[in-house]
Design an enzyme around this catalytic site. Sequence first.
Site, PDB file in Angstrom:
ATOM      1  N   ASP A  25       0.611  -1.022   0.277  1.00 41.54           N
ATOM      2  CA  ASP A  25      -0.222  -0.056  -0.374  1.00 41.54           C
ATOM      3  C   ASP A  25       0.880   0.970  -0.897  1.00 41.54           C
ATOM      4  O   ASP A  25       1.931   1.165   0.325  1.00 41.54           O
ATOM      5  CB  ASP A  25      -0.657   0.159   0.995  1.00 41.54           C
ATOM      6  CG  ASP A  25      -2.272   1.220   1.119  1.00 41.54           C
ATOM      7  OD1 ASP A  25      -2.965   1.058   0.444  1.00 41.54           O
ATOM      8  OD2 ASP A  25      -1.711   2.063   1.702  1.00 41.54           O
ATOM      9  N   GLU A  27       1.089   5.869   0.409  1.00 39.65           N
ATOM     10  CA  GLU A  27       0.434   6.754   0.451  1.00 39.65           C
ATOM     11  C   GLU A  27       1.558   8.008  -0.522  1.00 39.65           C
ATOM     12  O   GLU A  27       2.783   8.197  -0.821  1.00 39.65           O
ATOM     13  CB  GLU A  27       1.016   7.168   1.932  1.00 39.65           C
ATOM     14  CG  GLU A  27       0.384   6.639   3.033  1.00 39.65           C
ATOM     15  CD  GLU A  27      -1.467   6.630   2.877  1.00 39.65           C
ATOM     16  OE1 GLU A  27      -1.827   7.110   2.294  1.00 39.65           O
ATOM     17  OE2 GLU A  27      -1.997   5.390   3.133  1.00 39.65           O
ATOM     18  N   HIS A 166      -5.837   5.087   6.536  1.00 38.75           N
ATOM     19  CA  HIS A 166      -4.970   5.726   5.583  1.00 38.75           C
ATOM     20  C   HIS A 166      -3.277   5.533   6.043  1.00 38.75           C
ATOM     21  O   HIS A 166      -2.525   6.829   5.800  1.00 38.75           O
ATOM     22  CB  HIS A 166      -5.470   7.393   5.573  1.00 38.75           C
ATOM     23  CG  HIS A 166      -6.612   6.643   5.289  1.00 38.75           C
ATOM     24  ND1 HIS A 166      -6.938   6.402   3.236  1.00 38.75           N
ATOM     25  CD2 HIS A 166      -8.757   7.267   5.583  1.00 38.75           C
ATOM     26  CE1 HIS A 166      -8.528   6.692   2.918  1.00 38.75           C
ATOM     27  NE2 HIS A 166      -8.653   6.489   4.455  1.00 38.75           N
ATOM     28  N   ASP A 171      -2.414  -0.343   6.207  1.00 38.82           N
ATOM     29  CA  ASP A 171      -3.982  -0.525   4.960  1.00 38.82           C
ATOM     30  C   ASP A 171      -3.082  -1.823   5.192  1.00 38.82           C
ATOM     31  O   ASP A 171      -4.114  -2.969   3.842  1.00 38.82           O
ATOM     32  CB  ASP A 171      -3.495   0.556   3.854  1.00 38.82           C
ATOM     33  CG  ASP A 171      -4.089   1.945   4.689  1.00 38.82           C
ATOM     34  OD1 ASP A 171      -4.654   1.886   5.770  1.00 38.82           O
ATOM     35  OD2 ASP A 171      -4.906   2.546   4.133  1.00 38.82           O
TER      36      ASP A 171
END
Length: 557
Positions: A25, A27, A166, A171
Amino acid sequence: MSARRQLSFDDLGTPLAEATLVVVDLETTGTDPAADAITEIGAVKVRGGEVLGEFRTFVDPERPIPAYIASLTGITDAAVAGAPSIRTVLPMFLDFTGDAALVAHNARFDIGFLSAQAAACEISWPKPPVLDTLALARSVYRRDEVRDHKLSTLARHVGASITPDHRALSDARATVDVLHAIIERLGPAGASTLEDLVTAHRRATPTQLRKKHLAADLPAVPGVYQFLDAAGSVLYVGTSRNVRTRVRTYFTPAETRRKVLDMLPRAESIRVIDCATPTEAGIRELRIIAREKPPSNRHGLHPEKAHWLRLGPGSQGLRAARLAKSEADGSAQIGPLASRHDLEPLRGLLMDAILGRAASLEGDSARTLGEAGDSDASPRARIRRAMTQDPSEVLDHVATRLRSHVEAGRYEEAETLRRRALLFLTAARRASRLRVLAEVPLLVAARASTEAVIGGQGWELLAVRHGRFSGTTLVAAGKDPLPFARSLAMTGVGESELAAPLCQGYHQEAEILLSWLEGEGVRTVLVDGSWQVPARARFDPEHLARRFTRTAPGEEA
């Protein structure tokens, strides 16, 4: 053709219990892989339901993080201050993943960012199998069971041990639990292999099912494959370390490329060229595409067409060029560029950095450069030095302007300038590597090989003439590779007659060879002339980042 074991279809699947998966995952600063940057990577490696390891790091996006993104993720400019850049992190992440398949929720987003960043950093993207838990969840959990297919909704529905928040690692951990729940649902339906899972949410087309027999008797060898129509004309060309495995995927739901699906109805047979090594296969693929110009291939159709930025001799200034020429007359060129639209921005950057913004806007740069002479301190000599030897003057100019834009809040202008500088560094680095290889009349190099055909260990030899592939062979362990190298030195003599400055017309082939030659453990066996691995550090994007840092208040200039 070499007598090699041909795999049955049953051999080609990887049982899910034995498949290594890396759930990842990201960001980011936004949603556009081409314009935004990664701020955090989190990943969990699993096999057979067991967690094998975790990976988590902040990434310096080298730009401000938008306020709304910071409020959503909690990742601020202060949090990523001092974090490594993506150029440092990505090789570490790829080392962590190894040969594993990648898993992500909405994989198009995460894998799109990773592959885009790899391309921007000139890091080879391995193209691993990808599982998208969003697509799988849509096929497993219908709307009468779950409200939507967001990760938070699914994690709550399957009773995940982690609540998504998040942040990358949280995540990724939640996605692991969602993935395992999906596998439990699909198991009774016959999804027992990794390949089953990759295509569980798709269906093969009738044409794929009807043409599937074309892959039945192909060899499991490194090589080039050609799809042919009824008249024997080449429709499409590809290459693989295992031709049979690769071609089989064209007839499964995993194949979604429109150019392939449109080609398959016309395909009547498949021709295979068995190659000694994957490197030979890659070169032969390029040459066949250039010669046959198959309608379903795009990349490599016209290797003779390229875009260069050329500093001409004498009074000639900076201008676009379609052919790379000898630089013995004091000229210089960088490229090849991906698009002709990159030429004018690069030209403007160099003129602005060396002549000054006012002079670069006058439009008579050729006359200005011609009148300046060729002394080491002349503008023309400085531009040539920046293009071929030392980009410091250009990078210092860019760093100063970047700082000015950032302090004034002109972030879009700063990003445009940064991309332009990276474009310059990429073009100059490509040219420097091609320049060096093109000047070597003959090079025979060796590296360790574990190809099964030589018993699992030995040597792979490669012969190159002026940046063109001349020959390759595999040598079993215990045999002296020198006689084989001398034999290779006698092959491909005609390639020298096709040599061109900076590998003009065959730069794609040369870059495959350079990638091989720059690998670990490569040894020079025979060389005509002088050879050393091209120095890329002088055009490393890290130099720009360091110069920008030094422009901050309180930093040393």
